[in-house]
Scaffold this active site. Structure first.
Site, PDB file in Angstrom:
ATOM      1  CG  HIS A 117      77.285  14.917 -42.232  1.00  0.00           C
ATOM      2  ND1 HIS A 117      76.718  16.165 -42.293  1.00  0.00           N
ATOM      3  CD2 HIS A 117      76.489  14.186 -41.412  1.00  0.00           C
ATOM      4  CE1 HIS A 117      75.630  16.196 -41.541  1.00  0.00           C
ATOM      5  NE2 HIS A 117      75.465  15.000 -41.002  1.00  0.00           N
ATOM      6  CD  GLU A 118      76.341  10.545 -41.678  1.00  0.00           C
ATOM      7  OE1 GLU A 118      76.233  10.576 -40.447  1.00  0.00           O
ATOM      8  OE2 GLU A 118      75.510  11.034 -42.441  1.00  0.00           O
TER       9      GLU A 118
ATOM     10  CG  HIS B 264      76.865  13.029 -36.871  1.00  0.00           C
ATOM     11  ND1 HIS B 264      76.306  14.050 -36.140  1.00  0.00           N
ATOM     12  CD2 HIS B 264      76.235  13.024 -38.066  1.00  0.00           C
ATOM     13  CE1 HIS B 264      75.369  14.647 -36.878  1.00  0.00           C
ATOM     14  NE2 HIS B 264      75.311  14.053 -38.047  1.00  0.00           N
TER      15      HIS B 264
ATOM     16  CD  GLU C  44      72.570  16.634 -39.038  1.00  0.00           C
ATOM     17  OE1 GLU C  44      72.783  16.949 -40.223  1.00  0.00           O
ATOM     18  OE2 GLU C  44      72.853  15.525 -38.582  1.00  0.00           O
TER      19      GLU C  44
ATOM     20  CG  HIS D 159      68.614  17.063 -40.759  1.00  0.00           C
ATOM     21  ND1 HIS D 159      67.793  16.253 -40.010  1.00  0.00           N
ATOM     22  CD2 HIS D 159      69.753  16.364 -40.956  1.00  0.00           C
ATOM     23  CE1 HIS D 159      68.406  15.113 -39.774  1.00  0.00           C
ATOM     24  NE2 HIS D 159      69.593  15.148 -40.335  1.00  0.00           N
TER      25      HIS D 159
END
Length: 718
Positions: free
Chosen positions: A362-363, A366, A386, A448
């Site tokens: 996920h990070e 980004h 997100e 989110h």
């Protein structure tokens, strides 16, 4: 004063999940509609990509002139994607008199012969209306305003690490000079949470605000993910957690450095043996093992699936820091330092480090978003940002094939959450906060939670509707419209999303534009009349956005119904107007300004096009008209249209107006006092003009203070 804006530019975005290990060492379609690997793009070496960027930089002045940009504007080449047939998509950022233009990014689409075929804009056209780059407000006053106005952190303050930067804010209809400030205070992510606040450099009005390193909304569960293999490096008398096979990614022990500067006390993990961690938090190495493994698996996913070499597609790994801050219930990617940070959790989750596999995916995703579409971390674009990380974090989990953490569509299921997960893509609303179906309030909720709309879309595209077990967990793809269909598989769904993100989305893309982008991406990859594109349209309809395309297989099933109040296209087939739904652009209409638009700064009532009138925050007039309209000679003819009014004004006094004129007579007037959360249908009686040919005009007028936006769509005379 300037018009209120609802979107923001993200400097950094929250990360999400990871796992463990040990060892050493608009629109250009493809020439063919056949299935393409790598989302249709060529694999590029580091040298080849740099050469393409250098050429894009050389072309930039000519491109700017061809696109009609002003003499004070410059294009800065950011990314280049090359199709299998040689067509390419060049992404540019923009500056104005040397200042970065927030919302100024664009993608130039070139055919294989080099000709520009179309352009995807975050802000349409040249930067106009900015009087100069000398602010009336001082940087000190802007910082004080930011401290007073911060809403994501308490007791906001400015530290020596925080910044106040002059930018041109082009997210709205009229660009303005602004300060982008950063403040620090107590927030959801800990005592040193940071927030960006955009302040108008002339009036001091707050334009927008968002978390710089936003919290992921949950916590981690354990660092023991089983015995896995890591890539490390040997030097001197020992080993370090340096992964030479994945861009020389280095995992550091932050030693509780503040999240605003995770490198402050950082040290490399090094030892004489090549065995790392003990599977528990008693060893500081265990969280580092999780991070190193998760980032390597994320790198492999992007490389093997999309021919992408690292976050910026340049073969360079981003440093990662574990044990950041104290009691930090967060993990995040920060583009300003090109780095990732992982906290150790807090008492709320039993102090479990946030280093799960899908968190790492996920990070790092980004970072990919920042390097491509750079979706603003606010409003609907923030929800898409997100969701993109949830989508690809989930795909990393599937591709890793780790038996301890099998692939599924739960986000953070390895984290120590009370309900067993952080978010669910199959059923976003199950957490009690996330949106599963699109609504007009999507841009007002936490990103989110608004991400649930795109997460739900992706799950339905990949897996379809109905109950099933995936990764040992129950899933149930429940559509918002009661439809039922099969998915196209997660790999094809991911290819569609990646191509849409990297080729057709910009910083200001909203949900309606994301639908358009994914339909175009599906057409590029699988064909305009493919079953894949049809299912993409079905999945969007199933989350209450638009209607499904006709079934290319010729089945008798009817398209999914449109959500109530949100039809696509002209809802009145007997319309006496030409192009009443604006889907043909300005055809049939005369406009005093470029009001008819498909800009993703606002949301249409149906389809992709609408009319955006006023919203300047200064004295202005505009007209939108159509002549020679044949009013029906029988019955009770009427004019109907959908109107959305948003304003900075307050009270019931009509400061800013929109008048409906027929043959010069005003039949109806709407104003800032008619502000609404969404579109409202309006009806004007035309019985007095029965059987006549008339001229219709919408006339907008705004006073010198505060702004009011009038959005028109689906106009009909019948």
């Amino acid at each position: 004063m300037n018009r209120k804006t609802a979107l923001a530019a993200a400097v950094a975005a929250a990360l999400t999940l990871g796992t463990a290990a040990l060892a050493t060492s608009q629109n250009v379609a493809l020439a063919s509609a056949a299935t393409q690997s790598g989302a249709g793009f060529q694999a590029m070496s580091t040298v080849g990509r740099q050469a393409a960027l250098d050429q894009a930089a050389k072309d930039a002045p000519a491109v700017a002139k061809q696109l009609g940009l002003g003499p004070d504007e410059r294009l800065v080449a950011k990314d280049v994607l090359v199709e299998q047939d040689g067509a390419r998509h060049v992404r540019y950022d923009r500056t104005y008199r040397g200042l970065p233009v927030v919302g100024g990014d664009l993608v130039v689409h070139r055919a294989k012969n080099g000709a520009i075929t179309s352009t995807t804009w975050a802000h349409d056209g040249a930067i106009k209306g900015v009087a100069g780059v000398t602010p009336k407000l001082s940087a000190q006053d802007a910082s004080k305003t930011a401290e007073r106005s911060a809403k994501h952190v308490k007791q906001a303050r400015t530290t020596n690490l925080d910044t106040s930067q002059l930018v041109v804010w082009a997210v709205g209809k009229v660009p303005v000079l602004a300060y982008r400030n950063t403040v620090t205070g107590a927030g959801d992510a800990g005592a040193n949470s940071r927030e960006a606040v955009l302040v108008d450099a002339a009036s001091g009005a707050v334009l927008d605000q968002y978390e710089v390193n936003p919290e992921i909304g949950g916590t981690g569960n354990g660092v023991n993910v089983g015995q896995v293999t890591l890539e490390t490096s040997q030097g001197g008398s020992g080993y370090t957690l340096t992964d030479a096979l994945h861009g020389s990614t280095v995992v550091y022990d932050s030693y509780n450095s503040p999240q605003s500067n995770p490198a402050q006390n950082a040290r490399t993990f090094s030892k004489s043996t090549n065995s790392w961690g003990n599977g528990s938090t008693s060893s500081r190495e265990s969280a580092a093992v999780d991070a190193s493994y998760g980032l390597a698996k994320t790198w492999d996913f992007y490389k093997n699936t999309f021919n992408r070499s690292g976050i910026r597609n340049d073969g360079r790994g981003a440093p990662a820091y574990v044990h950041v801050d104290n009691q930090l219930l967060n993990a995040f990617y920060d583009d300003s330092c090109f780095c990732m940070s992982f906290g150790d959790g807090s008492s709320q989750n039993g102090n479990i480090p946030l280093t799960a596999l899908d968190v790492s995916g996920h990070e790092m995703s980004h970072g990919v978003t920042a390097a491509t579409a750079n979706l603003n971390y606010s409003g609907e674009s923030g929800g898409l940002n997100e969701a993109t990380s949830d989508i690809f974090g989930t795909m990393v989990e599937f591709s890793a094939g780790n038996s301890t953490d099998p692939g599924d569509y739960y986000i953070g299921e390895k984290l120590n959450m009370g309900n067993g997960y952080l978010r669910r893509m199959d059923n976003p609303a199950a957490d009690g906060s996330s949106l599963a179906c699109y609504s007009s309030r999507a841009g007002q909720v936490d990103v989110h939670y608004s991400s649930g709309i795109a997460n739900h879309f992706f799950y339905l595209t990949a897996e379809g509707t109905g109950a099933k077990t995936i990764g040992g967990l129950p899933h149930n793809g429940t559509p918002c419209n009661g439809d039922s269909f099969s998915g196209i598989g997660k790999d094809k769904a991911a290819a569609v999303w990646y191509r849409a993100l990297t080729t057709y989305m910009t910083s200001t893309t909203n949900y309606s534009s994301a639908r358009t982008a994914t339909l175009q991406a599906a057409a590029d990859l699988y064909g305009a009349n493919s079953q894949e594109r049809y299912i993409v349209s079905k999945a969007w309809a199933a989350v209450s956005l638009g209607t499904a395309l006709p079934d290319p297989g010729g089945s008798t099933s009817s398209p999914s119904p449109s959500p109530s109040g949100s039809p696509t296209g002209n809802p009145n087939p007997g319309n006496a107007l030409t192009n009443g739904d604006f889907e043909q652009g300005a055809t049939g209409w005369t406009q005093s300004a470029n009001d008819i638009t498909n800009s993703n700064q606002q949301t249409p009532h149906g389809g992709s096009w609408y009319a955006w009138m006023m919203g300047y925050g200064s004295a202005a007039t505009e007209t939108l008209s159509q002549n020679s309209i044949a009013v029906p000679a029988t019955g009770s003819p009427k004019l109907t249209f959908w109107l959305k009014v948003t304003t900075q004004e307050s009270g019931s006094t009509a400061y800013d107006t929109l008048k409906v004129n027929v043959n010069g007579a005003t039949l109806a007037t709407y104003s800032n006092a008619n502000a609404s959360a969404g579109y409202v249908q309006k009806t004007v009686d035309l019985s007095a003009f029965r059987g006549q040919t008339v001229n219709l005009q919408f006339a907008g007028q705004e006073d010198a203070y505060l702004s009011t936006v009038f959005l028109l769509d689906d106009v009909s005379v019948g």
